[in-house]
Design a protein around this motif. Structure first.
Motif, PDB file in Angstrom:
ATOM      1  N   ASN A 124       0.862  -1.182   0.000  1.00 41.83           N
ATOM      2  CA  ASN A 124       0.000   0.000   0.000  1.00 41.83           C
ATOM      3  C   ASN A 124       0.896   1.229   0.000  1.00 41.83           C
ATOM      4  OD1 ASN A 124      -2.834  -0.781   0.027  1.00 41.83           O
ATOM      5  ND2 ASN A 124      -2.306  -1.889   1.901  1.00 41.83           N
ATOM      6  N   GLU A 125       0.327   2.359   0.330  1.00 39.06           N
ATOM      7  CA  GLU A 125       1.125   3.591   0.360  1.00 39.06           C
ATOM      8  C   GLU A 125       1.067   4.242   1.734  1.00 39.06           C
ATOM      9  OE1 GLU A 125      -0.192   6.008  -2.931  1.00 39.06           O
ATOM     10  OE2 GLU A 125      -0.363   4.207  -4.169  1.00 39.06           O
ATOM     11  N   LEU A 126       1.025   3.384   2.756  1.00 35.79           N
ATOM     12  CA  LEU A 126       0.867   3.904   4.114  1.00 35.79           C
ATOM     13  C   LEU A 126       2.079   4.707   4.551  1.00 35.79           C
ATOM     14  CD1 LEU A 126      -0.624   0.757   5.859  1.00 35.79           C
ATOM     15  CD2 LEU A 126      -1.827   2.814   5.118  1.00 35.79           C
ATOM     16  N   GLN A 127       1.822   5.901   5.066  1.00 28.78           N
ATOM     17  CA  GLN A 127       2.882   6.683   5.682  1.00 28.78           C
ATOM     18  C   GLN A 127       2.701   6.692   7.184  1.00 28.78           C
ATOM     19  OE1 GLN A 127       2.301  10.278   3.289  1.00 28.78           O
ATOM     20  NE2 GLN A 127       4.352   9.939   2.499  1.00 28.78           N
ATOM     21  N   SER A 128       1.518   6.303   7.594  1.00 27.07           N
ATOM     22  CA  SER A 128       1.219   6.304   9.020  1.00 27.07           C
ATOM     23  C   SER A 128       0.292   5.128   9.308  1.00 27.07           C
ATOM     24  CB  SER A 128       0.553   7.633   9.385  1.00 27.07           C
ATOM     25  OG  SER A 128      -0.382   7.444  10.413  1.00 27.07           O
ATOM     26  N   ILE A 129       0.361   4.628  10.527  1.00 26.63           N
ATOM     27  CA  ILE A 129      -0.561   3.566  10.911  1.00 26.63           C
ATOM     28  C   ILE A 129      -1.354   4.006  12.132  1.00 26.63           C
ATOM     29  CG2 ILE A 129       0.681   1.606   9.914  1.00 26.63           C
ATOM     30  CD1 ILE A 129       1.971   1.201  12.670  1.00 26.63           C
ATOM     31  N   GLU A 130      -1.594   5.304  12.192  1.00 30.32           N
ATOM     32  CA  GLU A 130      -2.351   5.913  13.268  1.00 30.32           C
ATOM     33  C   GLU A 130      -3.670   5.167  13.496  1.00 30.32           C
ATOM     34  OE1 GLU A 130      -2.668  10.078  12.340  1.00 30.32           O
ATOM     35  OE2 GLU A 130      -4.298  10.239  13.813  1.00 30.32           O
ATOM     36  N   GLY A 131      -3.991   4.886  14.703  1.00 29.28           N
ATOM     37  CA  GLY A 131      -5.262   4.238  15.018  1.00 29.28           C
ATOM     38  C   GLY A 131      -5.162   2.731  15.127  1.00 29.28           C
ATOM     39  N   LEU A 132      -4.058   2.183  14.668  1.00 27.15           N
ATOM     40  CA  LEU A 132      -3.915   0.732  14.665  1.00 27.15           C
ATOM     41  C   LEU A 132      -3.873   0.156  16.084  1.00 27.15           C
ATOM     42  CD1 LEU A 132      -3.507  -1.259  12.211  1.00 27.15           C
ATOM     43  CD2 LEU A 132      -1.139  -1.437  12.954  1.00 27.15           C
ATOM     44  N   GLU A 133      -3.576   1.014  17.049  1.00 23.77           N
ATOM     45  CA  GLU A 133      -3.495   0.551  18.441  1.00 23.77           C
ATOM     46  C   GLU A 133      -4.821  -0.033  18.930  1.00 23.77           C
ATOM     47  OE1 GLU A 133      -3.056   3.697  17.500  1.00 23.77           O
ATOM     48  OE2 GLU A 133      -4.452   5.008  18.578  1.00 23.77           O
ATOM     49  N   ALA A 134      -5.909   0.302  18.212  1.00 21.52           N
ATOM     50  CA  ALA A 134      -7.203  -0.250  18.618  1.00 21.52           C
ATOM     51  C   ALA A 134      -7.293  -1.750  18.376  1.00 21.52           C
ATOM     52  CB  ALA A 134      -8.333   0.467  17.869  1.00 21.52           C
ATOM     53  N   MET A 135      -6.497  -2.264  17.471  1.00 27.13           N
ATOM     54  CA  MET A 135      -6.615  -3.683  17.098  1.00 27.13           C
ATOM     55  C   MET A 135      -5.794  -4.533  18.055  1.00 27.13           C
ATOM     56  SD  MET A 135      -6.571  -3.091  12.990  1.00 27.13           S
ATOM     57  CE  MET A 135      -6.947  -4.774  12.537  1.00 27.13           C
ATOM     58  N   GLN A 136      -6.323  -4.704  19.250  1.00 32.06           N
ATOM     59  CA  GLN A 136      -5.584  -5.314  20.346  1.00 32.06           C
ATOM     60  C   GLN A 136      -5.279  -6.794  20.141  1.00 32.06           C
ATOM     61  OE1 GLN A 136      -4.390  -4.104  23.577  1.00 32.06           O
ATOM     62  NE2 GLN A 136      -4.313  -2.343  22.212  1.00 32.06           N
ATOM     63  N   LEU A 137      -5.999  -7.460  19.232  1.00 33.09           N
ATOM     64  CA  LEU A 137      -5.759  -8.889  19.068  1.00 33.09           C
ATOM     65  C   LEU A 137      -4.657  -9.194  18.063  1.00 33.09           C
ATOM     66  CD1 LEU A 137      -9.417 -10.295  18.988  1.00 33.09           C
ATOM     67  CD2 LEU A 137      -8.060  -9.524  20.917  1.00 33.09           C
ATOM     68  N   LEU A 138      -4.160  -8.153  17.411  1.00 29.25           N
ATOM     69  CA  LEU A 138      -3.180  -8.383  16.345  1.00 29.25           C
ATOM     70  C   LEU A 138      -1.951  -9.141  16.837  1.00 29.25           C
ATOM     71  CD1 LEU A 138      -2.666  -5.256  14.050  1.00 29.25           C
ATOM     72  CD2 LEU A 138      -3.613  -7.487  13.461  1.00 29.25           C
ATOM     73  N   SER A 139      -1.657 -10.250  16.166  1.00 30.16           N
ATOM     74  CA  SER A 139      -0.413 -10.959  16.455  1.00 30.16           C
ATOM     75  C   SER A 139       0.514 -10.980  15.256  1.00 30.16           C
ATOM     76  CB  SER A 139      -0.723 -12.402  16.871  1.00 30.16           C
ATOM     77  OG  SER A 139      -1.401 -12.405  18.099  1.00 30.16           O
ATOM     78  N   TRP A 140      -0.087 -10.999  14.080  1.00 29.14           N
ATOM     79  CA  TRP A 140       0.700 -11.004  12.849  1.00 29.14           C
ATOM     80  C   TRP A 140       0.359  -9.757  12.047  1.00 29.14           C
ATOM     81  CZ3 TRP A 140      -1.692 -15.228  14.915  1.00 29.14           C
ATOM     82  CH2 TRP A 140      -0.891 -16.350  15.184  1.00 29.14           C
ATOM     83  N   LEU A 141       1.348  -8.968  11.714  1.00 28.18           N
ATOM     84  CA  LEU A 141       1.069  -7.728  10.982  1.00 28.18           C
ATOM     85  C   LEU A 141       2.051  -7.579   9.827  1.00 28.18           C
ATOM     86  CD1 LEU A 141      -0.379  -5.004  10.618  1.00 28.18           C
ATOM     87  CD2 LEU A 141       1.174  -4.032  12.322  1.00 28.18           C
ATOM     88  N   GLY A 142       1.512  -7.493   8.632  1.00 32.22           N
ATOM     89  CA  GLY A 142       2.354  -7.290   7.451  1.00 32.22           C
ATOM     90  C   GLY A 142       2.238  -5.870   6.945  1.00 32.22           C
ATOM     91  N   LEU A 143       3.352  -5.119   7.031  1.00 30.16           N
ATOM     92  CA  LEU A 143       3.359  -3.736   6.551  1.00 30.16           C
ATOM     93  C   LEU A 143       4.412  -3.548   5.470  1.00 30.16           C
ATOM     94  CD1 LEU A 143       3.024  -1.796   9.943  1.00 30.16           C
ATOM     95  CD2 LEU A 143       1.392  -1.705   8.059  1.00 30.16           C
ATOM     96  N   GLY A 144       4.835  -4.672   4.859  1.00 32.08           N
ATOM     97  CA  GLY A 144       5.896  -4.587   3.855  1.00 32.08           C
ATOM     98  C   GLY A 144       5.475  -3.757   2.649  1.00 32.08           C
ATOM     99  N   ASN A 145       6.456  -3.146   2.016  1.00 32.90           N
ATOM    100  CA  ASN A 145       6.207  -2.358   0.802  1.00 32.90           C
ATOM    101  C   ASN A 145       5.178  -1.247   0.994  1.00 32.90           C
ATOM    102  OD1 ASN A 145       7.810  -3.624  -1.531  1.00 32.90           O
ATOM    103  ND2 ASN A 145       6.915  -5.392  -0.484  1.00 32.90           N
ATOM    104  N   ASN A 146       5.436  -0.450   1.998  1.00 35.16           N
ATOM    105  CA  ASN A 146       4.639   0.753   2.201  1.00 35.16           C
ATOM    106  C   ASN A 146       5.570   1.951   2.193  1.00 35.16           C
ATOM    107  OD1 ASN A 146       1.641   0.471   2.647  1.00 35.16           O
ATOM    108  ND2 ASN A 146       2.400  -1.272   3.832  1.00 35.16           N
ATOM    109  N   LYS A 147       5.088   3.081   2.710  1.00 37.29           N
ATOM    110  CA  LYS A 147       5.904   4.295   2.659  1.00 37.29           C
ATOM    111  C   LYS A 147       6.184   4.843   4.052  1.00 37.29           C
ATOM    112  CE  LYS A 147       4.606   5.808  -1.950  1.00 37.29           C
ATOM    113  NZ  LYS A 147       3.805   6.755  -2.734  1.00 37.29           N
ATOM    114  N   LEU A 148       6.240   3.933   5.031  1.00 37.67           N
ATOM    115  CA  LEU A 148       6.563   4.383   6.376  1.00 37.67           C
ATOM    116  C   LEU A 148       7.949   5.012   6.352  1.00 37.67           C
ATOM    117  CD1 LEU A 148       5.228   1.301   8.341  1.00 37.67           C
ATOM    118  CD2 LEU A 148       4.137   3.536   8.037  1.00 37.67           C
ATOM    119  N   GLY A 149       8.048   6.227   6.899  1.00 39.72           N
ATOM    120  CA  GLY A 149       9.275   6.980   6.710  1.00 39.72           C
ATOM    121  C   GLY A 149      10.166   7.039   7.934  1.00 39.72           C
ATOM    122  N   SER A 150       9.708   6.539   9.056  1.00 40.37           N
ATOM    123  CA  SER A 150      10.544   6.660  10.246  1.00 40.37           C
ATOM    124  C   SER A 150      10.148   5.612  11.277  1.00 40.37           C
ATOM    125  CB  SER A 150      10.365   8.051  10.871  1.00 40.37           C
ATOM    126  OG  SER A 150       9.064   8.139  11.395  1.00 40.37           O
TER     127      SER A 150
END
Lengths: 573, 696
Positions: free
Chosen positions: B561-587
Motif C-alpha cells: 500500500n502507500e501507508l505513511q502512518s498507521i495511526e489508530g492501529l493501536e485499537a486492534m488489540q488482538l493483532l499478532s501477525w502484521l504485514g506492513l511490507g512495501n509501504n511508505k513508512l518513513g521513520s
C-alpha cells in the motif's frame, strides 16, 4: 418677462464667447472657456441658474414649464430692424415641454412650504460615484461648491406594487431575500466574470465576438434566468429600451457597452467611504451642479448676467457669419463664438430673404430631430414608498407594468434630508422615453397608479389644477380603479397619498454645432455623462486648440475655500 | 488592511525612519534607566507614554506602566477620584498606541488589565471597538477584546450575535465574525437560553444563513469554515456512544493455543492467547474519560470480584481515548462461561467536551478456553510466517457462521432510541446533500465536492444501523478521485480520505469483507491455519481506518500500500501477525501505535522508507510537537542499558523496547544496516527471527 427691469449696460461689449442659458452643458463650457483664459459673457433670461437643469421652488415650477411650452412669441419688431452692417435674426423660443399636467391635491400644505422645495426640472438624475461627471467635478474643483449624499438602494418594481431589491454587489447578493441560492450563484459568477474581464485576466476574457453581440444575447448565452437578466439590463446597465424586442428597441445595448456599464457600477460601489451604494445625489437638488460650474467660471473671470433675455442674433450681411447678440435691454454685444441653449430657434425676418450664405446654413439650424420625447413626472407625498428608507431608485423594466411598455420607467425618491422638500415629505421623480405625448402619459400614470393613492380631483378646492387634457385626468382614475380590483396588494392601504404632481413631456434635442452651436436638452439617461460628452464636443468645436480643463497637477491656485482636497467629494452621512 | 501591496520605501521615508530610530533610542535609554531605578514620577511616566506612542510593541514599557499604576494606587493619599483619573490616563495611552498599531498585543493586553481593575467606564469601550472594527472588520485583536468587554459588561449573547450578523451583512468574508458567531451559539446552546433550547431549531436557520454566503461566492473560504462547524454540530452527538466492542455481543469466543480445530467455532472468534487472559475492547464514537471498574462492570462465572483495569488506548498520554481495553484473566486452563459487560450504568464516562455517556448498555458473550499445553502453545504463537501470495487461500465461510460485522449491527440497533431522537440530523444532512449537489451542478467547486463527500459519508454513517451498506460510497470515492485531479496540492489529504472511505466500504457488509478474508497455509504451518488473515494489500491505501469493525483481526496484511502512518492501529488489540511490507513508512516513530499491541509477535516492515530522510517529519504532523511522547518516559533502568551501540538509535529504542516480537522483517529500509540490526537484537531480546534469519 413682460416687465424687464432696466439694466445697466454691459461693459465691455466684446467677448471671446457668449453663452446663453445656464443649463449644465452651457455652464461647463463657460467654465472650461474661462479656464482657457477666454473672456466669457454668460447670460440667462431666468432669474435663477440652471435653465432646464435647474431645481425650482414648488410655485415656480409650473410657470417655468408653461413658459417653455407655448408657441414662440411673435418676433419683436424692433429687433428685426437691420442695421447697416448686420442682418438681425430674431430669436424665439420653441416649445420644449408639452402636455403639462399639474395636479394639486393638498394646496394649503404645499403653499406654506413652496420655498422649501427644490424640484428638479430634469429629474430623475443621479451620479454614479465613479462616472465621468464625478471625475469632472473633482478635476475642476467644482466639488468645493457641492455636497452629496448616497442613494440608499436600487429596486426593481413589478406590476403588483412590490419593490424588489437589486442585488448589485457581493454584499447585496448575500443579503437579498428574494433570490434563490442558484440565482445568487449565477449572478455573482457573472459579476466575477465581468470583473475578471475588466481586470484583464486572461482566463476569463470575453471574446471580441461576444463583445460585439447584443448584451441581451450574451446574458442568454451565460444562462442567466429572466429575473436576473432584467436586473442586469435595466437596473444596473440602465438600458432604456426593451432589449428583447428589436421592433421597439431604438438602442440595442452591445455587450461591450453593457460590460462597461456594469464595470462603472461596480467601480462606483465603495468608491467613497461614506457612500454605501453606487449612486449619489447632490444636496439641494441637481440645479446645484450647473451653479457649481458657473461659480467655477466666475472665479476665472466669466461675467454673469441673469434675467437678461436675448432677442436676436447679429449676422454679417455678406458672409452670413455670426457677429453678436442683441439683448432684451437693446444693447448689442459682440463675440467670436456663441453657445445657445436649446430653447432658441431663429426666425427669418418676415418678407426679407436672408443673405444667401445664411440660407444654405439655416435648414440645419432649424432641423427637427426625431428622437422622440421623454415623459417626466414629479410627485410629492407625505410617506415614503419604503417605510424604512428615504432615498432610492426604482426601475420598472420594459413590459413590467403593461405589455406595450417599450421603455424602462425610472423613479427616484428623494427625502427632506437632501434638502429638496420640507421635513416629512418626499419627492418622486419619474421618467420614461416615449414616442409621443399619449404614450408618455400612459407610462408615467402606470407608475403613479401602482405606487400611490391618487385622491379624487375636487375641482372646487383645486382651482390650481391645470389639467390640459380631460382624458389624462380620466386615465388616472380608470387605471386606479383597475389596479384596485386586480392587484393583490391592498391598494390605498399603505400606499402613499399623492399631494401634488406635475407630469410633462419634454422634447429631446441634440446639441448642434453647425452654424450656431447649441447645447442639448436634458436627455433620458440616469446620469450626466452623455451631456458632459456633448459639452466637451462643443467646446472642442469652438476651441479646437484649447485643452478642456487642463490638469493643474496638485496645486490649485483657485482653492480660496478650505478645499476638501482633490479626489474626494464631500459626502454627508 | 488586507491585500494591499507593500511599497518600496522612498529615500525620504528611509531618512525619516532613521530619525525616528534615533529618537526612539534616546527615549529608550532614558526609559530603561527610570525603570531600573523604579522612578515613577510624572515625568518618568510621561516618558514611557511617549515611547509607547512611537513603539506600541515595547512590552517593557507596558509592564513599567503597570508597576507605576500599582505604585500610585498603593500611596496612602490615593482617593477614588484620582484612581479613576490615573486609570483613564492609561486608557488614553493605550488608545494612542493603538492608533499607531491597532494590532499591538501589548496595548490590547494593557487595556484589558486596566479594565479588569473595575474603575473605568465600559460603555466607551464598545464605541472604541466599533471604530477599530470598522477600520478592519477582521482584526482578531479587536474581536478578542470585544468578547472580553461583552463579558465584563454582561452584554447578552443575543446582542453580540446580532452584531456578528451586522458585520457579516457588511462583508461576509469575515472569519472573525463567523468564528465569534460559532462561539456565541455554542454558549447559548449550552446555556439553553430562550430560543436556543434545541439544536434542531437553531441549526437549520444557520444553515440557511451560511448557504447565502456559500452560494453567493463559493470561492470565499470563510463561509465554508462556518459550514464545517455546523456540519460538526449536526453530526456529533453530544453524548458519547459505544459503537463497537470485542468480543461482540452474543458471540462465542474460543480461546486456544494448539492446532486442534473445533468445528463448532468460527475462526473469526477464535483467539490465540498465551497470557492467561483475553482483552475486552470498548470502542466509542469519540474520546471519553472515566472508563473504570465502576462505570464498566463485569459479571462472569470465574472472576468474582469483577475488578478490571481499563486502559485508554491513545498514542498521546492523555486520559481520554476513543478505545479502551481491559484484560480479563481466566484462572483455569479449561473454562466455559458467559460474561456480561455493563457499560455506563453508573455515571462517570464523560466525553472530552464534557458530555455524559447516557446510553447504558449491556452485552454478553460466551468464553470457551481450551486446554493448552505450554510448550506447543509457545511454538505456535511464535510460529513464523512467510507473507507470500501462494500461502494464502480465500476463506470459504459456512453459511451460518457469525461474522463480526453482523453482531456489530446488533449492537447499534440497541442504541436505536438515539437514532430516532436524531431524525433531524439525518434530515439536515439530506437537505445539505441536496443543496450541494445543486451547487455542483452549476459549477466545479473543490470545496463543494469535498463538503458533499463528507456529507454523504456522514449521512451513510448515521443511517448505517438501518441501511445494510454504505449506499453512497461509490459516489464519494469518485468525488475524491476527482479532487485528487482537480487539486493536486492537497492530493495527500484526498488520498487519505479516499483510503478511509474504501475501508469503510469493504468492511460495511459481510460479502465485501469475506472477499478479503484468507487462511494461511504453508508447508510447515499448524495452528495459524485456523485463523483468518484479513488481507488489505495492494489497495494503494495511504491511511487506515474502520477500526471499529476490525477489532477481531489477529492477522492483518497491509502490504503493498502507500501507508505513511498507521495511526489508530493501536485499537486492534488482538493483532499478532502484521504485514506492513512495501509501504511508505518513513521513520521508526511512525511505528508508535504498535507499542500498545501487546500480543504482536510477527511484524513485517520490509521495503519501507525508514531512514530515507534524516529529519523525521512525522513528528511535526501530530497536534503539537510537545505532545509527542517519545523520550518522556525515560527511567533509570533503561538509561543503564543504553550503551554506546544504542545511542544512535534512541528513537528505535523507545519505539520497539516494549514489543514482544518473535519475528521481524526490516530488510529494504535505509536504516536497516548491520549495526542497526545488531542494535535491534539488543532492544528486543524476544526476537527469534530477523529478516528470515534464525537468531541464536
Amino acid at each position: 418677462m413682460e416687465d424687464i427691469p432696466p439694466y445697466p449696460p454691459i461693459d465691455p461689449t466684446t467677448f471671446d464667447l457668449i453663452v446663453i442659458g445656464t443649463g449644465l452643458p452651457e455652464s461647463i463650457i463657460a467654465a472650461a472657456a474661462s479656464t482657457a483664459s477666454k473672456s466669457v459673457l454668460h447670460l440667462d433670461p431666468n432669474p435663477f441658474y440652471g435653465s432646464h437643469f435647474s431645481s425650482l421652488p414648488l410655485a415656480d415650477l409650473p410657470s417655468f414649464l408653461s413658459t417653455h411650452s407655448t408657441s414662440p412669441s411673435p418676433p419683436r419688431s424692433r429687433s428685426s430692424e437691420d442695421s447697416n452692417e448686420f442682418s438681425v435674426l430674431d430669436l424665439c423660443t420653441r416649445p420644449l415641454y408639452s402636455s403639462i399636467d399639474i395636479s394639486v391635491f393638498s394646496p394649503d400644505l404645499l403653499d406654506q412650504n413652496s420655498r422649501k422645495f427644490n424640484l428638479d426640472v430634469a429629474g430623475p438624475r443621479v451620479f454614479f460615484c465613479a462616472d465621468k461627471s464625478i471625475e469632472l467635478i473633482l478635476n475642476t474643483g467644482a466639488n468645493q461648491y457641492m455636497e452629496f449624499k448616497s442613494i440608499d438602494a436600487t429596486f426593481v418594481g413589478d406590476n403588483k406594487g412590490n419593490l424588489l431589491n437589486v442585488p448589485d454587489s457581493r454584499a447585496a447578493i448575500f443579503k437579498d431575500k428574494s433570490l434563490g441560492l442558484m440565482e445568487k450563484n449565477q449572478l455573482m459568477r457573472f459579476f466575477k466574470l465581468v470583473q475578471g474581464h475588466m481586470a484583464g485576466e486572461q482566463d476569463v476574457k470575453i471574446s471580441d465576438e461576444d463583445l460585439q453581440s447584443p448584451f441581451v444575447d450574451f446574458l442568454n448565452k451565460m444562462g442567466l434566468p429572466p429575473k436576473i437578466k432584467s436586473f442586469i439590463l435595466y437596473a444596473i446597465a440602465m438600458a432604456d429600451y426593451d432589449q428583447e424586442d428589436t421592433g421597439v428597441c431604438r438602442d440595442l445595448l452591445k455587450t461591450k457597452d453593457g460590460i462597461d456599464q456594469l464595470a462603472l457600477y461596480n467601480a462606483s460601489i465603495g468608491r467613497f467611504q461614506n457612500a454605501s451604494g453606487a449612486l449619489l445625489y447632490p444636496i439641494y437638488g441637481q440645479g446645484e451642479l450647473s451653479q457649481a460650474f458657473c461659480r467655477r467660471a466666475a472665479v476665472k473671470g466669466c461675467i454673469y448676467v441673469l434675467r437678461m433675455p436675448v432677442t436676436a442674433l447679429l449676422v454679417d450681411k455678406d458672409s452670413g457669419c455670426y457677429k453678436g447678440v442683441r439683448l432684451a435691454s437693446g444693447q448689442d454685444i459682440f463675440s467670436q463664438k456663441l453657445i445657445l441653449d436649446p430653447t432658441f430657434k431663429v426666425t427669418l425676418p418676415s418678407g426679407s430673404s436672408p443673405p444667401s450664405p445664411l440660407q444654405a446654413k439655416l435648414p440645419f439650424f432649424s432641423q427637427k430631430d426625431d428622437r422622440g420625447k421623454i415623459a417626466r413626472g414629479i410627485c410629492i407625498t407625505m410617506t415614503s414608498l419604503k417605510p424604512d428608507m428615504s432615498n432610492f431608485l426604482v426601475v420598472y423594466p420594459p413590459r413590467s407594468l403593461f405589455p406595450e411598455q417599450a421603455t424602462s420607467i425610472r423613479l427616484l425618491q428623494i427625502a427632506s434630508n437632501l434638502a429638496v422638500c420640507p421635513p416629512g415629505m418626499f419627492v418622486l421623480y419619474i421618467s420614461a422615453l416615449c414616442n409621443d405625448d399619449d404614450q408618455g402619459k400612459k407610462l408615467i400614470h402606470a407608475v403613479v397608479n401602482i405606487l400611490l393613492t391618487v385622491p379624487p380631483i375636487n375641482s372646487e378646492s383645486n382651482a390650481a389644477v391645470q389639467s390640459e387634457t380631460a382624458e389624462s385626468g380620466c386615465a388616472v382614475q380608470d387605471e386606479n380603479a383597475e389596479s384596485s380590483s386586480t392587484g393583490p396588494s391592498d391598494p390605498g392601504e399603505g400606499k402613499p397619498t399623492l399631494l401634488w404632481s406635475a407630469l410633462y413631456n419634454q422634447e429631446l434635442t441634440l446639441g448642434q454645432d453647425d452654424f450656431i452651436c447649441s447645447t442639448p436638452m436634458p436627455d433620458g439617461k440616469l446620469n450626466y455623462d452623455d451631456l458632459i460628452d456633448a459639452a466637451v464636443k462643443l467646446f472642442k468645436k469652438i476651441y479646437p486648440e484649447d485643452e478642456f480643463f487642463p490638469q493643474t497637477s496638485s496645486e490649485n491656485p483657485e482653492d480660496e475655500d478650505d478645499g476638501d482636497g482633490d479626489g474626494d467629494v464631500s459626502l454627508e452621512t | 488592511m488586507h491585500g494591499r501591496p507593500r511599497k518600496a520605501p522612498k529615500p525620504e521615508d528611509e531618512a525619516a525612519s532613521a530619525a525616528k530610530a534615533q529618537k526612539l533610542r534616546a527615549l529608550q535609554t532614558q526609559f530603561f534607566s527610570f525603570h531600573h531605578d523604579q522612578i515613577y514620577t510624572k515625568e518618568a511616566v510621561e516618558l514611557s507614554a511617549k515611547l509607547l506612542e512611537i513603539n506600541p510593541e515595547s512590552y517593557t514599557a507596558w509592564n513599567y506602566r503597570k508597576l507605576a499604576v500599582e505604585h500610585y494606587l498603593s500611596q496612602p493619599e490615593c482617593d477614588p477620584d484620582s484612581v479613576k483619573s490615573v486609570l483613564d490616563d492609561e486608557l488614553k495611552v493605550v488608545e494612542s498606541a493603538l492608533r499607531q498599531n491597532f494590532k499591538s498585543y501589548g496595548a490590547w493586553h494593557h487595556r484589558k488589565w486596566v479594565l479588569s481593575k473595575g474603575h473605568s467606564s465600559i460603555n466607551h469601550e464598545l464605541r472604541l471597538l466599533d471604530k477599530f472594527q470598522k477600520a478592519d472588520s477582521r482584526n482578531f485583536h479587536a474581536w478578542n477584546y470585544r468578547r472580553f468587554v461583552a463579558e465584563l459588561m454582561n452584554r447578552s449573547e443575543q446582542d453580540e450575535l446580532k452584531y456578528t450578523e451586522d458585520m457579516i451583512y457588511t462583508n461576509f468574508s469575515n472569519y472573525s465574525a463567523w468564528h465569534n458567531r460559532s462561539v456565541l451559539l455554542s454558549a447559548l446552546l449550552e446555556k439553553k437560553a430562550e430560543g436556543f433550547l434545541l439544536k434542531e431549531n437553531v441549526l437549520p436557520e444557520e444553515y440557511e444563513f451560511i448557504h447565502q454566503a456559500i452560494f453567493t461566492d463559493p470561492d470565499d473560504q470563510s463561509g465554508w469554515f462556518y459550514n464545517l462547524w455546523l456540519l460538526d454540530q449536526t453530526v456529533t452527538t453530544d453524548s458519547p456512544l459505544l459503537v463497537s466492542t470485542w468480543p461482540t455481543c452474543g458471540s462465542d469466543v474460543l480461546i486456544m493455543g494448539d492446532g486442534c480445530q473445533n468445528g463448532s467455532f468460527s475462526p473469526f472468534t477464535t483467539l490465540l492467547s498465551d497470557s492467561g487472559s483475553f482483552p475486552i475492547i470498548l470502542y466509542f464514537n469519540q474520546p471519553v474519560e472515566g472508563v473504570n471498574s465502576s462505570t464498566v462492570t463485569i459479571e462472569c462465572g470465574f472472576d468474582k470480584n469483577g475488578y478490571l483495569h481499563w486502559e485508554p488506548l491513545s498514542v498521546s498520554n492523555s486520559q481520554a481515548a476513543q478505545v479502551w481495553v481491559a484484560h480479563l484473566k481466566f484462572p483455569t486452563p479449561e473454562l466455559d462461561s458467559s460474561v456480561e459487560v455493563r457499560v455506563g450504568h453508573s455515571k462517570g464516562i464523560i466525553s472530552t467536551r464534557g458530555f455524559q455517556y447516557c446510553h447504558p448498555s449491556t452485552f454478553s458473550f460466551n468464553v470457551h478456553v481450551q486446554h493448552v499445553e505450554r510448550d506447543s502453545f509457545q511454538v505456535s504463537v511464535a510460529e513464523s510466517i512467510l507473507w507470500r501470495e501462494e500461502n494464502f487461500k480465500i476463506y470459504r465461510a459456512q453459511s451460518e457462521e457469525s461474522i463480526p460485522i453482523a453482531s456489530f449491527d446488533q449492537l447499534c440497533i440497541k442504541n436505536g432510541h438515539e437514532s430516532t431522537a436524531s431524525n433531524w440530523r439525518t434530515e439536515a444532512l439530506a437537505k445539505e446533500i441536496e443543496c450541494f449537489r445543486e451547487l455542483l451542478s452549476l459549477m466545479d467547486c473543490k470545496i463543494g465536492k469535498l463538503t458533499l463527500a463528507r456529507l454523504l459519508m456522514a449521512y451513510d454513517a448515521m443511517s448505517f444501523p438501518f441501511a445494510t451498506k454504505l449506499v453512497h460510497s461509490e459516489e464519494v470515492l469518485e468525488l475524491y478521485n476527482d479532487l485528487m485531479k482537480l487539486d493536486p496540492t492537497h492530493h495527500r489529504y484526498y488520498k487519505d480520505e479516499h483510503s478511509l472511505v474504501l475501508l469503510q466500504k469493504m468492511t460495511s457488509s459481510k460479502e465485501s469483507l469475506l472477499q478479503h478474508c484468507f487462511q494461511y497455509k504453508d508447508s510447515v504451518s499448524s495452528v495459524i491455519g485456523n485463523l483468518i488473515c484479513l488481507r488489505l494489500n495492494n489497495l494503494s491505501l495511504s491511511r487506515i481506518g474502520a477500526f471499529e469493525k476490525l477489532l477481531w483481526v489477529q492477522m492483518l496484511d497491509l502490504s503493498h500500500n502507500e501507508l505513511q502512518s498507521i495511526e489508530g492501529l493501536e485499537a486492534m488489540q488482538l493483532l499478532s501477525w502484521l504485514g506492513l511490507g512495501n509501504n511508505k513508512l518513513g521513520s521508526v516513530t511512525a511505528l508508535e501505535p504498535l507499542r500498545k499491541l501487546k500480543s504482536l509477535r510477527v511484524l513485517d516492515i520490509s521495503y519501507n522508507q525508514i531512514g530515507d530522510h534524516s529529519i523525521d517529519t512525522t513528528r511535526y504532523l501530530c497536534s503539537s510537537p510537545l505532545s509527542h511522547s517519545v523520550g518522556s518516559e525515560l527511567n533509570k533502568d533503561e538509561t543503564a542499558i543504553i550503551d554506546a551501540a544504542l545511542v544512535n538509535y534512541l528513537e528505535a529504542f523507545y519505539m520497539l523496547k516494549d514489543l514482544n516480537l518473535n519475528q521481524l522483517d526490516i530488510v529494504g529500509n535505509t536504516i536497516a544496516d548491520e549495526t542497526f540490526k545488531s542494535a535491534l537484537v539488543k532492544i528486543m531480546p524476544t526476537l527469534k527471527r530477523l529478516d528470515g534469519k534464525v537468531l541464536d
